[in-house]
Scaffold this active site. Structure first.
Site, PDB file in Angstrom:
ATOM      1  N   ASP A 252     -18.776   9.317   1.342  1.00 40.99           N
ATOM      2  CA  ASP A 252     -18.203   8.727   2.565  1.00 40.99           C
ATOM      3  C   ASP A 252     -17.234   7.596   2.212  1.00 40.99           C
ATOM      4  O   ASP A 252     -17.380   6.979   1.156  1.00 40.99           O
ATOM      5  CB  ASP A 252     -19.329   8.221   3.483  1.00 40.99           C
ATOM      6  CG  ASP A 252     -20.195   7.145   2.853  1.00 40.99           C
ATOM      7  OD1 ASP A 252     -20.691   7.357   1.734  1.00 40.99           O
ATOM      8  OD2 ASP A 252     -20.381   6.080   3.479  1.00 40.99           O
TER       9      ASP A 252
ATOM     10  N   HIS B  11     -17.121   3.814   0.265  1.00 43.84           N
ATOM     11  CA  HIS B  11     -18.390   3.854  -0.467  1.00 43.84           C
ATOM     12  C   HIS B  11     -18.287   4.810  -1.663  1.00 43.84           C
ATOM     13  O   HIS B  11     -18.820   4.548  -2.741  1.00 43.84           O
ATOM     14  CB  HIS B  11     -19.511   4.295   0.479  1.00 43.84           C
ATOM     15  CG  HIS B  11     -20.872   3.931  -0.016  1.00 43.84           C
ATOM     16  ND1 HIS B  11     -22.021   4.286   0.639  1.00 43.84           N
ATOM     17  CD2 HIS B  11     -21.290   3.243  -1.115  1.00 43.84           C
ATOM     18  CE1 HIS B  11     -23.076   3.832  -0.026  1.00 43.84           C
ATOM     19  NE2 HIS B  11     -22.651   3.207  -1.092  1.00 43.84           N
TER      20      HIS B  11
ATOM     21  N   GLU C 282     -19.801   0.222   8.891  1.00 45.23           N
ATOM     22  CA  GLU C 282     -20.205   1.606   9.141  1.00 45.23           C
ATOM     23  C   GLU C 282     -19.436   2.148  10.352  1.00 45.23           C
ATOM     24  O   GLU C 282     -19.372   1.495  11.388  1.00 45.23           O
ATOM     25  CB  GLU C 282     -21.707   1.682   9.452  1.00 45.23           C
ATOM     26  CG  GLU C 282     -22.604   1.401   8.266  1.00 45.23           C
ATOM     27  CD  GLU C 282     -22.953   2.653   7.454  1.00 45.23           C
ATOM     28  OE1 GLU C 282     -22.444   3.748   7.781  1.00 45.23           O
ATOM     29  OE2 GLU C 282     -23.715   2.510   6.485  1.00 45.23           O
TER      30      GLU C 282
END
Length: 235
Positions: A144, A134, A92
């Site tokens: 994203d 993703h 992330e």
């Protein structure tokens, strides 16, 4: 490389084998702050997590051990794989995302991302084409890491793939080549469409492809440039 730890409880307890790790999936947090992002990734209520989080300063935080299955990919498909949590490591990047004011990723963030991707690639023998966003594996519901993510730059470090601009002046009949475009996407690994039958949701798949390879032209339509890139990537 300095990595600190903030452990999330959101992972499957079974430890996987080293050879089961085949993908790295890149996300953005899509929340208003780093603090809020970490809070959610640690919350038992939300049941989401990642292996690593990289903040705007480039600090790397480990949240789940590599060999544990973090809950980051959700419902997803790529090639013959479904629900890619089991086969992937999730990273992330702190970014407000499209909902709260999408930012360019910071230089420090991308530098550290490249470093950790190189390390993971070597450690788990991950193929360069298996570094994905993703939105590549879940194009119907995710956007994203988005069009500001520098895939071309990463490809120069053999992380992800990019296309060679061959001097191809040829123009394609797009109506005739629509089926070929989706064949190209299927060959790359994209799913969630029928090669021969068009549906409204196909636009999301095309947008996902454009966000990755043609970030200045996210129309959801197959134009000459979009088709040619799909052609260059697969021929």
């Amino acid at each position: 490389m300095k990595i600190s730890s903030v452990i999330s409880p959101n992972y499957s307890k079974k430890t996987r084998l080293k050879k089961q790790i085949k993908f790295v999936i890149i996300h953005y947090t899509g929340m208003q702050s780093e603090i809020e992002s970490i809070k959610r990734l640690k919350s038992p209520k939300f049941k989401v997590s990642c292996h690593y989080l990289i903040n705007r300063k480039g600090d790397i935080i480990r949240m789940v051990e590599d060999r544990k299955i973090a809950w980051h990919a959700g419902k997803s498909k790529w090639k013959n794989f479904e629900n890619l949590n089991k086969q992937s490591i999730g990273i992330e990047l702190v970014n407000k995302g499209h909902q709260f004011g999408y930012q360019s990723f910071s230089k420090n963030q991308i530098t550290k991302l490249i470093l950790i991707c190189k390390k993971l690639k070597k450690k788990y023998s991950i193929k360069k084409e298996n570094f994905l966003g993703h939105s590549d594996i879940a194009p119907l519901k995710k956007i994203d890491p988005g069009e500001k993510f520098p895939w071309k730059k990463l490809s120069k470090h053999n992380i992800g793939i990019w296309y060679d601009k061959k001097s191809n002046k040829r123009r394609f009949n797009l109506k005739k080549n629509e089926v070929q475009f989706f064949k190209n996407l299927q060959r790359l690994g994209y799913r969630y469409f029928d090669i021969f039958k068009r549906k409204n949701r196909d636009r999301k798949v095309i947008r996902s492809f454009q966000q990755h390879y043609l970030p200045n032209n996210i129309s959801g339509k197959i134009d000459q440039k979009t088709f040619k890139i799909s052609h260059f990537l697969t021929h």
